[in-house]
Enzyme design. Structure first.
Site, PDB file in Angstrom:
ATOM      1  CE1 TYR A  55      -4.318  -0.185  -0.511  1.00 23.16           C
ATOM      2  CE2 TYR A  55      -4.038  -2.164   0.810  1.00 23.16           C
ATOM      3  CZ  TYR A  55      -4.795  -1.395  -0.062  1.00 23.16           C
ATOM      4  OH  TYR A  55      -5.999  -1.842  -0.500  1.00 23.16           O
ATOM      5  CD  GLU A  57      -4.082   4.255   0.417  1.00 23.37           C
ATOM      6  OE1 GLU A  57      -3.107   3.526   0.752  1.00 23.37           O
ATOM      7  OE2 GLU A  57      -5.276   3.982   0.623  1.00 23.37           O
ATOM      8  CG  ASP A 216      -8.573   9.823 -24.094  1.00 22.00           C
ATOM      9  OD1 ASP A 216      -7.550   9.131 -24.272  1.00 22.00           O
ATOM     10  OD2 ASP A 216      -9.623   9.368 -23.603  1.00 22.00           O
ATOM     11  CB  THR A 242      -5.034   3.442 -22.013  1.00 22.43           C
ATOM     12  OG1 THR A 242      -5.075   3.563 -23.430  1.00 22.43           O
ATOM     13  CG2 THR A 242      -6.406   3.695 -21.427  1.00 22.43           C
ATOM     14  CE  LYS A 245      -7.606   1.846 -25.800  1.00 19.62           C
ATOM     15  NZ  LYS A 245      -7.679   2.498 -24.487  1.00 19.62           N
ATOM     16  NE  ARG A 251      -6.627  -3.391 -19.912  1.00 18.87           N
ATOM     17  CZ  ARG A 251      -7.611  -3.751 -20.749  1.00 18.87           C
ATOM     18  NH1 ARG A 251      -7.425  -4.734 -21.616  1.00 18.87           N
ATOM     19  NH2 ARG A 251      -8.761  -3.138 -20.743  1.00 18.87           N
TER      20      ARG A 251
HETATM   21  N1  DSN Z   1     -12.712   0.268 -25.291  1.00 18.48           N
HETATM   22  C1  DSN Z   1     -11.610   0.965 -25.896  1.00 18.48           C
HETATM   23  C2  DSN Z   1     -11.660   0.864 -27.388  1.00 18.48           C
HETATM   24  O1  DSN Z   1     -11.923  -0.219 -27.866  1.00 18.48           O
HETATM   25  O2  DSN Z   1     -11.395   1.816 -28.095  1.00 18.48           O
HETATM   26  C3  DSN Z   1     -11.485   2.327 -25.417  1.00 18.48           C
HETATM   27  O3  DSN Z   1     -11.542   2.361 -24.044  1.00 18.48           O
END
Ligand code: DSN
Length: 433
Positions: A55, A57, A216, A242, A245, A251
Protein backbone atom coordinates in the site's frame (compact mmCIF):
# COMPACT_ATOMS: atom_id res chain seq x y z
CA UNK A 1 3.70 -27.77 0.97
CA UNK A 2 0.69 -25.54 1.60
CA UNK A 3 -1.51 -25.11 -1.47
CA UNK A 4 -1.07 -21.34 -0.97
CA UNK A 5 2.52 -21.64 -2.20
CA UNK A 6 2.09 -24.00 -5.12
CA UNK A 7 2.27 -22.99 -8.79
CA UNK A 8 -0.96 -22.07 -10.56
CA UNK A 9 -0.89 -25.15 -12.80
CA UNK A 10 -0.93 -27.41 -9.74
CA UNK A 11 -3.17 -25.51 -7.37
CA UNK A 12 -5.78 -24.46 -9.91
CA UNK A 13 -5.55 -26.45 -13.13
CA UNK A 14 -8.99 -25.22 -14.17
CA UNK A 15 -7.97 -21.56 -14.24
CA UNK A 16 -4.49 -22.37 -15.54
CA UNK A 17 -6.12 -24.24 -18.42
CA UNK A 18 -8.36 -21.28 -19.24
CA UNK A 19 -5.40 -18.90 -19.37
CA UNK A 20 -3.58 -21.32 -21.66
CA UNK A 21 -6.70 -21.64 -23.87
CA UNK A 22 -7.01 -17.85 -24.15
CA UNK A 23 -3.33 -17.55 -25.11
CA UNK A 24 -3.79 -20.26 -27.75
CA UNK A 25 -6.96 -18.56 -29.07
CA UNK A 26 -5.10 -15.29 -29.46
CA UNK A 27 -2.09 -16.88 -31.12
CA UNK A 28 -4.09 -18.96 -33.60
CA UNK A 29 -6.44 -16.20 -34.79
CA UNK A 30 -6.05 -12.69 -36.19
CA UNK A 31 -6.51 -9.86 -33.67
CA UNK A 32 -7.79 -6.67 -35.25
CA UNK A 33 -9.33 -4.87 -32.27
CA UNK A 34 -7.65 -1.48 -32.60
CA UNK A 35 -7.38 -0.90 -28.85
CA UNK A 36 -5.72 -4.24 -28.08
CA UNK A 37 -2.08 -5.30 -28.10
CA UNK A 38 0.17 -8.01 -26.71
CA UNK A 39 2.47 -6.56 -24.05
CA UNK A 40 6.20 -6.97 -24.31
CA UNK A 41 7.61 -9.82 -22.23
CA UNK A 42 9.44 -7.49 -19.82
CA UNK A 43 6.18 -5.61 -19.22
CA UNK A 44 4.42 -8.89 -18.34
CA UNK A 45 7.26 -9.82 -16.00
CA UNK A 46 7.04 -6.53 -14.09
CA UNK A 47 3.25 -6.68 -13.99
CA UNK A 48 3.29 -10.24 -12.62
CA UNK A 49 6.08 -9.50 -10.14
CA UNK A 50 5.66 -9.63 -6.34
CA UNK A 51 5.08 -5.85 -6.24
CA UNK A 52 1.38 -6.47 -5.69
CA UNK A 53 1.64 -6.38 -1.91
CA UNK A 54 2.28 -2.79 -1.03
CA UNK A 55 0.00 0.00 0.00
CA UNK A 56 1.39 3.37 -0.95
CA UNK A 57 -1.33 6.02 -0.81
CA UNK A 58 0.23 9.35 -1.61
CA UNK A 59 3.08 10.15 -3.94
CA UNK A 60 6.82 9.46 -3.94
CA UNK A 61 7.39 13.14 -3.22
CA UNK A 62 5.98 16.01 -1.24
CA UNK A 63 4.35 18.86 -3.05
CA UNK A 64 6.21 22.07 -2.31
CA UNK A 65 4.41 24.62 -0.20
CA UNK A 66 5.65 27.27 -2.60
CA UNK A 67 3.07 28.53 -5.03
CA UNK A 68 5.06 27.24 -8.00
CA UNK A 69 4.77 23.48 -8.03
CA UNK A 70 7.95 21.62 -7.14
CA UNK A 71 8.15 17.93 -6.39
CA UNK A 72 10.42 17.38 -3.44
CA UNK A 73 11.78 13.97 -4.33
CA UNK A 74 13.66 13.41 -1.13
CA UNK A 75 10.66 14.07 1.09
CA UNK A 76 8.17 11.44 2.16
CA UNK A 77 4.68 11.87 0.75
CA UNK A 78 3.27 8.41 1.55
CA UNK A 79 0.81 7.41 4.22
CA UNK A 80 2.46 3.99 4.76
CA UNK A 81 5.97 3.04 5.83
CA UNK A 82 8.28 0.79 3.84
CA UNK A 83 7.95 2.52 0.49
CA UNK A 84 11.61 3.41 -0.02
CA UNK A 85 11.96 1.03 -2.99
CA UNK A 86 8.45 1.66 -4.30
CA UNK A 87 9.24 5.39 -4.31
CA UNK A 88 12.19 4.73 -6.59
CA UNK A 89 10.01 2.63 -8.90
CA UNK A 90 7.30 5.28 -9.17
CA UNK A 91 9.86 8.06 -9.68
CA UNK A 92 11.45 6.06 -12.48
CA UNK A 93 8.06 5.66 -14.17
CA UNK A 94 7.33 9.39 -13.77
CA UNK A 95 10.73 10.51 -15.09
CA UNK A 96 10.53 8.15 -18.06
CA UNK A 97 6.99 9.30 -18.95
CA UNK A 98 8.12 12.95 -18.76
CA UNK A 99 11.13 12.22 -20.96
CA UNK A 100 9.20 10.10 -23.47
CA UNK A 101 6.47 12.66 -24.04
CA UNK A 102 8.39 15.84 -23.16
CA UNK A 103 6.20 17.15 -20.34
CA UNK A 104 7.00 18.78 -16.99
CA UNK A 105 4.55 16.62 -15.09
CA UNK A 106 3.32 13.04 -15.28
CA UNK A 107 1.05 11.10 -12.96
CA UNK A 108 1.46 7.34 -13.44
CA UNK A 109 -1.04 6.10 -10.86
CA UNK A 110 -4.17 5.95 -13.01
CA UNK A 111 -5.90 2.58 -13.07
CA UNK A 112 -7.32 3.01 -16.56
CA UNK A 113 -8.40 5.54 -19.17
CA UNK A 114 -11.89 6.37 -17.89
CA UNK A 115 -10.64 7.14 -14.33
CA UNK A 116 -7.85 9.25 -15.86
CA UNK A 117 -10.44 11.38 -17.65
CA UNK A 118 -12.58 11.41 -14.51
CA UNK A 119 -9.65 12.82 -12.50
CA UNK A 120 -9.13 15.60 -15.05
CA UNK A 121 -12.81 16.58 -14.99
CA UNK A 122 -12.79 16.43 -11.19
CA UNK A 123 -9.71 18.65 -11.05
CA UNK A 124 -10.94 21.37 -13.39
CA UNK A 125 -14.77 21.32 -13.41
CA UNK A 126 -17.67 21.48 -10.99
CA UNK A 127 -20.71 19.30 -11.46
CA UNK A 128 -22.96 20.85 -14.10
CA UNK A 129 -20.11 22.66 -15.87
CA UNK A 130 -20.06 22.70 -19.65
CA UNK A 131 -17.66 20.66 -21.77
CA UNK A 132 -17.41 19.38 -25.34
CA UNK A 133 -16.15 16.10 -26.80
CA UNK A 134 -16.55 13.88 -29.81
CA UNK A 135 -19.90 12.15 -30.07
CA UNK A 136 -19.69 8.42 -29.25
CA UNK A 137 -21.43 7.54 -32.52
CA UNK A 138 -18.79 9.59 -34.39
CA UNK A 139 -15.89 7.82 -32.71
CA UNK A 140 -15.76 9.30 -29.19
CA UNK A 141 -15.54 7.41 -25.90
CA UNK A 142 -17.98 6.69 -23.07
CA UNK A 143 -15.95 8.86 -20.70
CA UNK A 144 -16.17 11.78 -23.15
CA UNK A 145 -19.65 12.79 -21.97
CA UNK A 146 -21.86 9.89 -23.01
CA UNK A 147 -25.28 10.33 -21.38
CA UNK A 148 -25.07 6.83 -19.87
CA UNK A 149 -21.64 7.48 -18.34
CA UNK A 150 -20.64 9.44 -15.18
CA UNK A 151 -19.15 12.10 -17.46
CA UNK A 152 -22.44 12.82 -19.21
CA UNK A 153 -24.43 12.60 -15.98
CA UNK A 154 -22.21 14.93 -13.93
CA UNK A 155 -21.20 17.45 -16.57
CA UNK A 156 -23.04 19.19 -19.38
CA UNK A 157 -21.25 17.83 -22.46
CA UNK A 158 -22.12 19.06 -25.93
CA UNK A 159 -20.98 16.56 -28.58
CA UNK A 160 -19.19 17.50 -31.77
CA UNK A 161 -18.82 15.25 -34.78
CA UNK A 162 -17.48 14.74 -38.26
CA UNK A 163 -18.66 15.90 -41.66
CA UNK A 164 -20.49 12.80 -42.78
CA UNK A 165 -19.31 12.97 -46.38
CA UNK A 166 -15.60 13.28 -45.57
CA UNK A 167 -15.39 11.62 -42.14
CA UNK A 168 -13.24 14.57 -40.96
CA UNK A 169 -14.05 16.53 -37.76
CA UNK A 170 -16.29 19.50 -38.51
CA UNK A 171 -13.96 22.12 -37.02
CA UNK A 172 -16.08 25.08 -38.18
CA UNK A 173 -19.19 23.80 -36.42
CA UNK A 174 -17.12 22.91 -33.36
CA UNK A 175 -15.81 26.51 -33.23
CA UNK A 176 -19.32 27.97 -33.58
CA UNK A 177 -20.88 25.59 -31.05
CA UNK A 178 -18.06 26.26 -28.58
CA UNK A 179 -18.90 29.99 -28.63
CA UNK A 180 -22.48 29.16 -27.74
CA UNK A 181 -21.87 26.34 -25.25
CA UNK A 182 -18.89 28.01 -23.49
CA UNK A 183 -17.16 24.80 -22.37
CA UNK A 184 -14.58 24.74 -19.59
CA UNK A 185 -12.92 21.75 -21.26
CA UNK A 186 -12.84 20.57 -24.86
CA UNK A 187 -11.76 16.95 -25.28
CA UNK A 188 -9.92 15.91 -28.44
CA UNK A 189 -9.03 12.32 -29.26
CA UNK A 190 -11.33 9.41 -30.00
CA UNK A 191 -11.59 5.64 -30.28
CA UNK A 192 -12.69 5.30 -33.87
CA UNK A 193 -11.32 8.30 -35.75
CA UNK A 194 -8.82 7.19 -38.42
CA UNK A 195 -7.34 10.62 -39.15
CA UNK A 196 -4.79 12.82 -37.37
CA UNK A 197 -6.52 15.26 -35.04
CA UNK A 198 -5.64 18.87 -35.86
CA UNK A 199 -4.14 19.88 -32.50
CA UNK A 200 -3.30 23.51 -33.50
CA UNK A 201 -6.91 23.96 -34.64
CA UNK A 202 -8.23 22.61 -31.31
CA UNK A 203 -5.87 24.98 -29.48
CA UNK A 204 -7.17 27.91 -31.48
CA UNK A 205 -10.80 26.99 -30.74
CA UNK A 206 -10.06 26.50 -27.03
CA UNK A 207 -8.30 29.87 -26.86
CA UNK A 208 -11.23 31.57 -28.58
CA UNK A 209 -13.56 30.51 -25.75
CA UNK A 210 -11.13 30.23 -22.82
CA UNK A 211 -11.47 26.44 -22.57
CA UNK A 212 -8.85 23.95 -21.45
CA UNK A 213 -7.79 21.46 -24.11
CA UNK A 214 -7.72 17.84 -22.92
CA UNK A 215 -6.29 15.42 -25.48
CA UNK A 216 -7.12 11.78 -24.78
CA UNK A 217 -4.44 10.11 -26.90
CA UNK A 218 -5.13 6.59 -25.63
CA UNK A 219 -5.42 5.15 -29.10
CA UNK A 220 -2.42 6.79 -30.74
CA UNK A 221 -0.02 7.36 -27.80
CA UNK A 222 2.32 4.64 -29.06
CA UNK A 223 2.48 6.32 -32.46
CA UNK A 224 3.39 9.60 -30.73
CA UNK A 225 5.98 7.84 -28.55
CA UNK A 226 7.44 6.21 -31.67
CA UNK A 227 7.57 9.60 -33.46
CA UNK A 228 5.27 8.40 -36.23
CA UNK A 229 2.41 10.79 -35.38
CA UNK A 230 2.27 14.46 -34.31
CA UNK A 231 2.32 15.03 -30.57
CA UNK A 232 -0.44 16.91 -28.74
CA UNK A 233 2.15 18.09 -26.19
CA UNK A 234 2.64 21.82 -26.68
CA UNK A 235 -0.98 22.29 -27.77
CA UNK A 236 -2.96 20.50 -25.04
CA UNK A 237 -3.23 21.71 -21.45
CA UNK A 238 -3.64 18.14 -20.28
CA UNK A 239 -3.07 14.79 -22.01
CA UNK A 240 -4.45 11.46 -20.84
CA UNK A 241 -3.57 8.07 -22.25
CA UNK A 242 -3.99 4.42 -21.46
CA UNK A 243 -0.76 2.43 -21.53
CA UNK A 244 -1.97 -0.87 -22.99
CA UNK A 245 -2.93 0.04 -26.55
CA UNK A 246 -0.36 1.19 -29.12
CA UNK A 247 2.12 1.74 -26.25
CA UNK A 248 2.29 -2.05 -25.66
CA UNK A 249 2.41 -1.58 -21.90
CA UNK A 250 0.32 -2.89 -19.02
CA UNK A 251 -3.36 -2.13 -18.39
CA UNK A 252 -3.42 1.35 -16.89
CA UNK A 253 -3.19 5.03 -17.72
CA UNK A 254 -1.23 8.23 -17.10
CA UNK A 255 -1.92 11.96 -17.11
CA UNK A 256 0.53 14.50 -18.56
CA UNK A 257 0.52 18.25 -18.05
CA UNK A 258 2.64 21.17 -16.90
CA UNK A 259 3.51 21.61 -13.23
CA UNK A 260 0.83 24.19 -12.65
CA UNK A 261 -1.98 21.84 -13.72
CA UNK A 262 -0.16 18.89 -12.15
CA UNK A 263 -0.78 20.34 -8.70
CA UNK A 264 -4.55 20.07 -9.22
CA UNK A 265 -4.32 16.71 -10.98
CA UNK A 266 -2.38 15.21 -8.06
CA UNK A 267 -5.10 16.26 -5.64
CA UNK A 268 -7.81 14.88 -7.92
CA UNK A 269 -6.06 11.52 -8.25
CA UNK A 270 -5.30 11.22 -4.54
CA UNK A 271 -7.17 11.75 -2.30
CA UNK A 272 -9.87 12.83 -4.77
CA UNK A 273 -10.73 9.75 -6.82
CA UNK A 274 -8.24 6.92 -6.29
CA UNK A 275 -6.67 5.42 -3.18
CA UNK A 276 -3.80 2.88 -3.10
CA UNK A 277 -1.80 2.95 -6.36
CA UNK A 278 -1.03 -0.35 -8.10
CA UNK A 279 2.75 -0.45 -7.88
CA UNK A 280 3.14 -3.63 -9.97
CA UNK A 281 1.42 -1.81 -12.84
CA UNK A 282 3.45 1.34 -12.24
CA UNK A 283 6.62 -0.78 -12.49
CA UNK A 284 5.31 -2.27 -15.75
CA UNK A 285 4.58 1.25 -17.05
CA UNK A 286 8.20 2.22 -16.27
CA UNK A 287 9.36 -0.76 -18.37
CA UNK A 288 6.95 0.19 -21.15
CA UNK A 289 8.27 3.78 -21.33
CA UNK A 290 11.86 2.50 -21.36
CA UNK A 291 11.03 0.19 -24.28
CA UNK A 292 9.24 3.00 -26.12
CA UNK A 293 12.51 4.97 -26.09
CA UNK A 294 14.36 2.22 -27.99
CA UNK A 295 14.95 2.56 -31.76
CA UNK A 296 12.98 -0.70 -32.39
CA UNK A 297 9.88 0.98 -31.05
CA UNK A 298 10.10 3.77 -33.63
CA UNK A 299 10.17 1.13 -36.33
CA UNK A 300 7.18 -0.60 -34.71
CA UNK A 301 5.15 2.64 -34.65
CA UNK A 302 5.96 3.38 -38.30
CA UNK A 303 5.06 -0.22 -39.26
CA UNK A 304 1.70 0.01 -37.43
CA UNK A 305 0.72 2.97 -39.64
CA UNK A 306 2.17 1.49 -42.83
CA UNK A 307 0.28 -1.76 -42.22
CA UNK A 308 -3.00 0.01 -41.44
CA UNK A 309 -2.71 2.08 -44.63
CA UNK A 310 -1.87 -0.89 -46.78
CA UNK A 311 -4.67 -2.93 -45.16
CA UNK A 312 -7.11 -0.07 -45.81
CA UNK A 313 -6.04 0.18 -49.46
CA UNK A 314 -6.54 -3.56 -49.91
CA UNK A 315 -9.96 -3.43 -48.21
CA UNK A 316 -11.01 -0.71 -50.68
CA UNK A 317 -9.67 -2.81 -53.57
CA UNK A 318 -11.84 -5.64 -52.27
CA UNK A 319 -14.87 -3.35 -52.58
CA UNK A 320 -15.28 -2.03 -49.03
CA UNK A 321 -15.98 1.60 -48.21
CA UNK A 322 -13.84 3.16 -45.49
CA UNK A 323 -14.86 6.18 -43.44
CA UNK A 324 -12.65 9.07 -44.68
CA UNK A 325 -11.40 6.74 -47.45
CA UNK A 326 -8.36 5.60 -45.50
CA UNK A 327 -6.30 6.25 -42.41
CA UNK A 328 -3.37 8.24 -41.01
CA UNK A 329 -3.15 6.05 -37.94
CA UNK A 330 -3.48 2.48 -36.69
CA UNK A 331 -7.15 1.89 -37.49
CA UNK A 332 -9.67 1.80 -40.29
CA UNK A 333 -13.43 2.09 -40.00
CA UNK A 334 -15.38 0.03 -42.53
CA UNK A 335 -18.77 1.43 -43.53
CA UNK A 336 -21.06 -1.52 -44.31
CA UNK A 337 -24.15 0.53 -45.20
CA UNK A 338 -25.75 -0.71 -48.37
CA UNK A 339 -25.03 -4.33 -47.44
CA UNK A 340 -27.79 -6.54 -46.06
CA UNK A 341 -26.13 -7.20 -42.69
CA UNK A 342 -25.14 -5.16 -39.67
CA UNK A 343 -21.69 -4.56 -38.20
CA UNK A 344 -22.65 -6.98 -35.47
CA UNK A 345 -23.45 -9.77 -37.95
CA UNK A 346 -20.19 -9.04 -39.79
CA UNK A 347 -18.07 -9.19 -36.61
CA UNK A 348 -19.79 -12.44 -35.54
CA UNK A 349 -19.14 -14.06 -38.94
CA UNK A 350 -15.51 -12.92 -38.86
CA UNK A 351 -14.85 -14.34 -35.40
CA UNK A 352 -16.18 -17.68 -36.63
CA UNK A 353 -13.50 -17.41 -39.32
CA UNK A 354 -10.79 -16.69 -36.72
CA UNK A 355 -10.69 -12.93 -37.38
CA UNK A 356 -11.40 -10.88 -34.26
CA UNK A 357 -12.69 -7.30 -34.58
CA UNK A 358 -15.50 -5.21 -33.13
CA UNK A 359 -18.72 -3.78 -34.50
CA UNK A 360 -18.62 0.02 -34.57
CA UNK A 361 -20.98 2.89 -35.28
CA UNK A 362 -20.14 4.89 -38.40
CA UNK A 363 -20.93 8.61 -38.82
CA UNK A 364 -24.64 9.01 -39.56
CA UNK A 365 -25.35 5.43 -38.48
CA UNK A 366 -29.03 4.64 -38.21
CA UNK A 367 -28.54 1.29 -36.49
CA UNK A 368 -28.31 1.14 -32.67
CA UNK A 369 -24.96 0.55 -30.91
CA UNK A 370 -25.68 -3.18 -30.41
CA UNK A 371 -26.08 -3.58 -34.19
CA UNK A 372 -24.15 -0.76 -35.93
CA UNK A 373 -23.36 -0.39 -39.62
CA UNK A 374 -19.60 -0.72 -39.37
CA UNK A 375 -16.62 -2.64 -38.10
CA UNK A 376 -13.37 -1.19 -36.76
CA UNK A 377 -10.08 -2.85 -37.73
CA UNK A 378 -6.65 -2.05 -36.30
CA UNK A 379 -3.07 -3.05 -37.07
CA UNK A 380 -1.21 -2.73 -33.69
CA UNK A 381 -1.64 -6.27 -32.35
CA UNK A 382 -0.71 -8.20 -35.49
CA UNK A 383 2.18 -5.80 -36.18
CA UNK A 384 3.48 -6.71 -32.71
CA UNK A 385 3.28 -10.38 -33.69
CA UNK A 386 5.18 -9.73 -36.94
CA UNK A 387 2.49 -9.43 -39.64
CA UNK A 388 3.67 -7.48 -42.67
CA UNK A 389 2.35 -6.32 -46.05
CA UNK A 390 1.41 -9.70 -47.54
CA UNK A 391 -0.26 -10.85 -44.34
CA UNK A 392 -2.50 -7.79 -44.05
CA UNK A 393 -3.37 -8.08 -47.76
CA UNK A 394 -4.33 -11.69 -47.15
CA UNK A 395 -6.53 -10.71 -44.17
CA UNK A 396 -8.42 -8.23 -46.39
CA UNK A 397 -9.05 -11.03 -48.90
CA UNK A 398 -10.31 -13.34 -46.14
CA UNK A 399 -12.65 -10.61 -44.89
CA UNK A 400 -14.10 -10.25 -48.38
CA UNK A 401 -14.61 -14.02 -48.69
CA UNK A 402 -16.45 -14.14 -45.35
CA UNK A 403 -18.56 -11.00 -45.73
CA UNK A 404 -19.51 -11.54 -49.38
CA UNK A 405 -21.09 -14.86 -48.44
CA UNK A 406 -21.83 -14.27 -44.78
CA UNK A 407 -24.10 -17.30 -44.27
CA UNK A 408 -21.78 -19.78 -45.96
CA UNK A 409 -20.43 -21.70 -42.95
CA UNK A 410 -18.40 -24.01 -45.17
CA UNK A 411 -16.45 -21.07 -46.60
CA UNK A 412 -16.07 -19.57 -43.13
CA UNK A 413 -14.58 -22.86 -41.88
CA UNK A 414 -12.15 -22.90 -44.82
CA UNK A 415 -11.00 -19.36 -43.99
CA UNK A 416 -10.62 -20.28 -40.33
CA UNK A 417 -8.27 -23.13 -41.28
CA UNK A 418 -6.19 -20.86 -43.52
CA UNK A 419 -6.04 -18.23 -40.75
CA UNK A 420 -4.76 -20.81 -38.26
CA UNK A 421 -2.15 -22.04 -40.75
CA UNK A 422 -0.79 -18.54 -41.30
CA UNK A 423 -0.80 -17.67 -37.59
CA UNK A 424 1.12 -20.86 -36.79
CA UNK A 425 4.02 -19.62 -38.94
CA UNK A 426 4.59 -16.66 -36.61
CA UNK A 427 6.73 -17.20 -33.51
CA UNK A 428 4.59 -16.83 -30.39
CA UNK A 429 5.89 -14.41 -27.80
CA UNK A 430 7.50 -16.21 -24.90
CA UNK A 431 4.96 -16.76 -22.19
CA UNK A 432 5.77 -18.45 -18.92
CA UNK A 433 2.97 -19.99 -16.97
N1 DSN B 1 -12.71 0.27 -25.29
C1 DSN B 1 -11.61 0.97 -25.90
C2 DSN B 1 -11.66 0.86 -27.39
O1 DSN B 1 -11.92 -0.22 -27.87
O2 DSN B 1 -11.40 1.82 -28.09
C3 DSN B 1 -11.48 2.33 -25.42
O3 DSN B 1 -11.54 2.36 -24.04
Amino acid sequence: MSSLNQPLSEVDPELHGLIRQEYDRVMSTVQLIASENFPSRAVLEASGSPLQHKYAEGFPYLRSKKSDYVREWEKDGRYYEGNMIMDQIERLAIERAQKLFGTEYACVQLFSGAPANECVYYAFMEHGDHAMAMDLANGGHLSHGSPVNFSGKRYNFMPYGVIEKTGIIDYDKLATDAKEHKPKIIVAGATAYPRIVDFPKFREICDSVGALLLVDMSHFAGLVAGKAHPTPVGFADIVTTTTHKTLRGPRGAIILADNERGKDIDRAVFPGIQAGPHLHQIAAKAVCFHLCMQPEFQKYAADVIKNAQLFGDEMMKQGFKLVSDGTDTHLILVDLRGRDYSGNKAAKALIRAGICCNRNMVPGDERPPMQTSGIRLGSPFMTTLGFGDDDFRQVAKWIKRVLDDIKNEEEIAKVKKEVAELCATFPHPEFRL
